[in-house]
Design a protein around this motif. Structure first.
Motif: not given
Length: 479
Positions: A259-265, A295-299, A368-371, A391-399
């Motif tokens: 379940n491939a994670p993709v981080l977008v800083f 997909i995890l995207v910086h807020r 299909t795209v969900l948030t 698509i989800d969001v993150f605030d910090a690198y460690e998160e």
């Protein structure tokens, strides 16, 4: 019925399938897009296993006797003819797997490259000199090790890359001097049979590859056979666990999905990240074990990224896989599409927002795209194997790193950043079989090592690495 399928059916029956003697119902193969029957093939059952093993045993001796030069020559000629007949193979992939014609052509090109890499490995991978005199007391010894074939290899392949994943198993196996029992996916047998026939046309002994079709009982009987020295399997976790329980003492190589994670800083090139992630998410109708799913995207850039991603996704054309303008074809079956739609509906009921797609029509599931998918929902924790992205969001690198590593299995991950420091740090801390930087999670070349991390990780594909899995060292020492 495509010309390619007709050729495979006409030339394959009675050769690759002569082991089928049980009165079993024929395997009926249908076009995922239309439901039309494109052919039928005889199936084997457990009662046929002794005959299958006898043929493979004869093939083991024939394959082992081939010089490295001859193995390479056969593989090189196969790669050449595969490129020459590429359109027929592509049409067959479209007919039985439902890939769009443009995607199918790319798969054929990759398969030809995989076979050519296997030819190179047959020439290269002969072993090494051992420096015995580097050790006290062994100064009067000289020697080397060779790489010898294992024997009979059982290759079990999935439907999503019906040609190239077959090439990834039988190419290195042949390069190493093994014989192969090949069990392709029940939905997509013809691509495998066509490649087998091409290898025979180029001089591979007929018994070196035995193609079989059958249900779980046949697979279990073959996996448990002591004559089989290695099982190379690509598929789901449950099947992989069942294989490991019944295999006994033999080598196992498994690629079990992810379940491939993709981080977008925050400092990423958003346009490039959107383009790469859309491609990575919806290639092969999302039926891709390293396809982009989470997909995890910086807020700070999440709103722009999501808007652009949804807009780019809406432009994709879902439809007839034979059309040059289609971007997304059918899933492998209406049932698979219905399961994907049910999963999306479950997330919607749990509070997620569906920005586009979500409803299946027969075998077609539009991108299909969900948030807002709740943490713990199966879209966050399991491989959906469908054209569905969250698509989800993150605030910090460690998160972000913690979220990427939250699952108990991983194939590929990806990250987008303009910072070399972040790229190197994250690539070291993400637990996955591969980390793609400023690229889609589904980027892969056929020469690189490929496999999973954490639970279920067994061995590596990629021609050189599979060749080493499928051979064993033999030491020769002269005093």
């Amino acid at each position: 019925m495509s010309a390619g399928v007709m050729t495979a059916e006409r030339t394959g029956t009675g050769r690759a399938q002569d082991a089928a003697s049980s009165p079993l119902p024929e395997l009926v193969v249908t076009d995922p897009a239309t439901g039309a029957v494109i052919g039928s093939l005889p199936q084997c059952g457990p009662a046929d296993v002794p005959a299958i093993l006898e043929t493979a045993g004869a093939g083991r001796e024939l394959s082992r006797a081939l010089s490295r030069h001859r193995r390479a020559e056969i593989l090189d000629e196969t790669a050449r003819l595969l490129r020459e007949r590429a359109e027929r193979f592509a049409e067959t992939i479209v007919a039985e797997a439902g890939k769009t014609i443009r995607q199918a052509r790319k798969e054929v090109a990759r398969a030809a490259n995989t076979i050519a890499l296997s030819a190179a490995e047959a020439r290269r991978g002969g072993g090494e000199v051992i420096p015995f005199d580097a050790f006290a007391g062994a100064e009067d010894r000289r020697g080397w090790f060779t790489r010898e074939p294992l024997g009979i290899i059982l290759a079990i392949t999935p439907y999503n890359d019906a040609l190239n994943l077959v090439a990834h198993k039988i190419g290195p196996a042949i390069a190493g001097g093994n014989s192969v029992i090949l069990k392709p996916a029940q939905q997509t047998p013809y691509s495998a049979r066509m490649l087998t026939e091409l290898l025979r046309e180029c001089g591979l002994p007929e018994a070196s590859i035995t193609v079989v079709h059958g249900d779980r009982e046949l697979t279990q009987a073959l996996v448990a056979a002591r004559e089989v020295r290695m099982v190379s399997f690509t598929g789901g976790f449950r099947t992989g666990e069942a294989i490991s329980r019944s295999a006994g003492i033999k080598k196992l190589a498994m690629e079990l999905g992810g379940n491939a994670p993709v981080l977008v800083f925050a400092d990423a090139d958003v346009d490039a990240a959107v383009d790469a992630c859309v491609s990575g998410a919806f290639w092969a109708a999302g039926q891709n074990c390293i396809g982009t799913q989470r997909i995890l995207v910086h807020r700070s850039i999440a709103e722009r990224f999501t808007e652009d991603f949804v807009a780019r996704t809406r432009r994709l054309v879902t439809g007839d896989p034979r059309s040059e303008t289609s971007d997304v074809g059918p899933m492998i079956s209406p049932e698979a599409a219905a399961r994907a739609a049910a999963t999306v509906a479950s997330a919607r009921r749990a509070g997620a927002t569906v920005h586009c797609g979500g409803e299946a029509e027969g075998p077609f599931m539009p991108p299909t795209v969900l948030t807002g998918v709740p943490e713990g929902h199966e879209l966050c924790t399991e491989e959906v194997f469908a054209p569905v992205v969250i698509i989800d969001v993150f605030d910090a690198y460690e998160e972000a790193i913690a979220a990427a590593n939250a699952l108990d299995y991983a194939l590929h991950a990806a990250l987008f950043t303009g910072s070399l420091d972040i790229a190197l740090r994250a690539s070291a801390e993400i637990e996955a079989g591969g980390v793609m930087i400023n690229d889609s999670s589904d980027f892969r070349i056929d020469a690189m090592p490929f496999g999973g991390a954490k639970h279920g990780s067994m061995g590596r594909e990629g021609v050189r690495f599979a060749y080493e899995e499928m051979t064993q060292p033999k030491v020769v020492c002269l005093r």
